[in-house]
Structure formats: C-alpha cells, structure tokens
Design a protein around this motif. Sequence first.
Motif, short mmCIF file in Angstrom:
data_model
loop_
_atom_site.label_atom_id
_atom_site.label_comp_id
_atom_site.label_asym_id
_atom_site.label_seq_id
_atom_site.Cartn_x
_atom_site.Cartn_y
_atom_site.Cartn_z
N MET A 1 0.91 -1.28 0.00
CA MET A 1 0.05 -0.14 0.03
C MET A 1 0.97 1.16 -0.08
SD MET A 1 -2.77 1.53 2.70
CE MET A 1 -4.02 0.35 2.21
N VAL A 2 0.38 2.20 -0.65
CA VAL A 2 1.00 3.43 -0.84
C VAL A 2 -0.06 4.63 -0.16
CG1 VAL A 2 2.20 5.38 -2.21
CG2 VAL A 2 2.50 2.78 -2.73
N LEU A 3 0.65 5.67 0.81
CA LEU A 3 -0.10 6.50 1.34
C LEU A 3 0.57 7.71 1.16
CD1 LEU A 3 -2.36 7.42 3.15
CD2 LEU A 3 -0.82 7.39 5.12
N SER A 4 -0.13 8.91 0.59
CA SER A 4 0.69 10.12 0.18
C SER A 4 -0.50 10.97 0.33
CB SER A 4 1.08 10.04 -1.18
OG SER A 4 0.30 10.15 -2.30
N THR A 5 -0.08 12.48 0.09
CA THR A 5 -1.21 13.50 0.11
C THR A 5 -1.67 13.36 -1.42
OG1 THR A 5 0.56 14.82 -0.86
CG2 THR A 5 0.36 14.89 1.57
N GLY A 6 -2.68 14.10 -1.42
CA GLY A 6 -3.47 13.97 -2.90
C GLY A 6 -3.16 15.11 -3.52
N GLY A 7 -3.50 15.35 -4.75
CA GLY A 7 -3.65 16.53 -5.69
C GLY A 7 -2.21 16.96 -6.31
N VAL A 8 -2.04 17.87 -6.60
CA VAL A 8 -0.54 18.55 -7.00
C VAL A 8 0.51 17.94 -6.27
CG1 VAL A 8 0.75 20.42 -7.87
CG2 VAL A 8 -1.56 20.16 -8.35
N PRO A 9 0.33 18.09 -4.81
CA PRO A 9 1.65 17.81 -4.05
C PRO A 9 2.16 16.48 -4.15
CG PRO A 9 0.32 19.08 -2.61
CD PRO A 9 -0.39 18.86 -3.89
N ALA A 10 1.30 15.47 -4.40
CA ALA A 10 1.39 13.84 -4.56
C ALA A 10 2.27 13.87 -5.85
CB ALA A 10 0.27 13.34 -4.68
N GLU A 11 1.96 14.75 -6.73
CA GLU A 11 2.77 14.59 -8.03
C GLU A 11 4.23 15.27 -7.87
OE1 GLU A 11 -0.11 16.17 -11.08
OE2 GLU A 11 -1.54 14.88 -10.61
N LEU A 12 4.20 16.20 -7.32
CA LEU A 12 5.50 17.14 -7.21
C LEU A 12 6.53 16.63 -6.30
CD1 LEU A 12 3.97 20.68 -7.12
CD2 LEU A 12 5.24 19.37 -9.11
N TYR A 13 5.91 16.02 -5.27
CA TYR A 13 6.96 15.44 -4.36
C TYR A 13 7.00 13.93 -4.20
CZ TYR A 13 6.40 20.51 -3.07
OH TYR A 13 6.25 21.72 -3.30
N ALA A 14 8.32 13.38 -3.71
CA ALA A 14 8.54 11.83 -3.28
C ALA A 14 7.98 12.04 -1.99
CB ALA A 14 9.60 11.57 -3.86
N ASP A 15 6.96 12.15 -1.48
CA ASP A 15 6.45 11.96 0.08
C ASP A 15 5.35 11.13 0.10
OD1 ASP A 15 6.16 12.92 2.53
OD2 ASP A 15 4.92 14.29 2.13
N SER A 16 5.76 9.85 0.35
CA SER A 16 4.90 8.71 0.72
C SER A 16 5.30 7.77 1.56
CB SER A 16 4.44 8.11 -0.84
OG SER A 16 5.77 7.53 -1.24
N ALA A 17 4.31 6.92 2.09
CA ALA A 17 4.63 5.76 3.06
C ALA A 17 4.26 4.51 2.16
CB ALA A 17 3.89 5.88 4.33
N VAL A 18 5.19 3.44 2.36
CA VAL A 18 4.68 2.23 1.78
C VAL A 18 4.84 1.15 2.93
CG1 VAL A 18 5.41 0.70 -0.13
CG2 VAL A 18 5.76 3.03 -0.38
N SER A 19 3.95 0.40 2.85
CA SER A 19 3.98 -0.83 3.77
C SER A 19 3.40 -2.11 3.19
CB SER A 19 3.26 -0.69 5.10
OG SER A 19 3.55 -1.56 5.95
N LEU A 20 3.88 -3.28 3.69
CA LEU A 20 3.29 -4.50 3.13
C LEU A 20 2.19 -4.84 4.12
CD1 LEU A 20 6.52 -6.35 1.94
CD2 LEU A 20 4.65 -5.33 0.51
N ALA A 21 1.37 -5.96 3.73
CA ALA A 21 0.21 -6.35 4.63
C ALA A 21 0.86 -7.47 5.38
CB ALA A 21 -0.86 -6.84 3.93
N PRO A 22 0.39 -7.90 6.49
CA PRO A 22 -0.64 -7.22 7.43
C PRO A 22 -0.24 -5.72 8.08
CG PRO A 22 -0.12 -8.92 8.61
CD PRO A 22 0.88 -8.78 7.37
N VAL A 23 -1.37 -5.03 8.34
CA VAL A 23 -0.89 -3.64 9.14
C VAL A 23 -2.04 -3.53 10.17
CG1 VAL A 23 -0.98 -1.07 8.94
CG2 VAL A 23 0.27 -2.41 7.05
#
Length: 101
Positions: A1-23
């Motif tokens: 799963m990838v979690l990030s902000t939405g909209g333009v900031p999600a496209e401009l910045y490599a700012d996300s969190a990634v994790s594998l299941a289970p969580v």
Amino acid sequence: MVLSTGGVPAELYADSAVSLAPVDHDTALEMVRGVEGLAVLDGYRGAPEADVDALAQVIVVLFRLAVDRPDVLEAEVNPLLLGLAGSGVSALDALVRIARH
C-alpha cells in the motif's frame, strides 16, 4: 500500500509511505506520520486537528481487503476527505478492480 497526500503535492514530491500487509492500527498511524505532507492533519498553525485515527482505520481495512480477497487486483480511495478529530472520514471516490475467474 502507498499512502501520500493528494492532488498536485502528490505529483510534485516523493512524499509517501509504503508498507506490506498485514498492518495494524499503530503501523497505520506510523505510515501517516511518515508522510511529511500529512503533518497538517495535526492542527498546523492553529488549524483544527483532523480525524487521523479514522484515517488509520481506513488503512487497516484496505490492508485487510488485500489479505482477505486475493482476487482484488487494485483498490484506490482518492480522495479521502478527513473530518475533524472524532468525526470520521468520507471516501469521495473509490475504485476496486477484481480479477475475472
């Protein structure tokens, strides 16, 4: 799963969190805290706090979907509107693709 902000900031910045299941809930909260752009959810500059616990619950449920339903190829909620602390969230749009048998 990838979690990030939405909209333009999600496209401009490599700012996300990634994790594998289970969580679990605590790991989901760590994912939220790992995305710098989501720091505003904690009441930045006096703004009211968003319902981060409800966001974490959505993350846990989406992970559970991935584990419990291996036929789900893709699941996306975008955007997810967070209410004020204690008031929940609303999925404004969602997509779930299921494999054909």
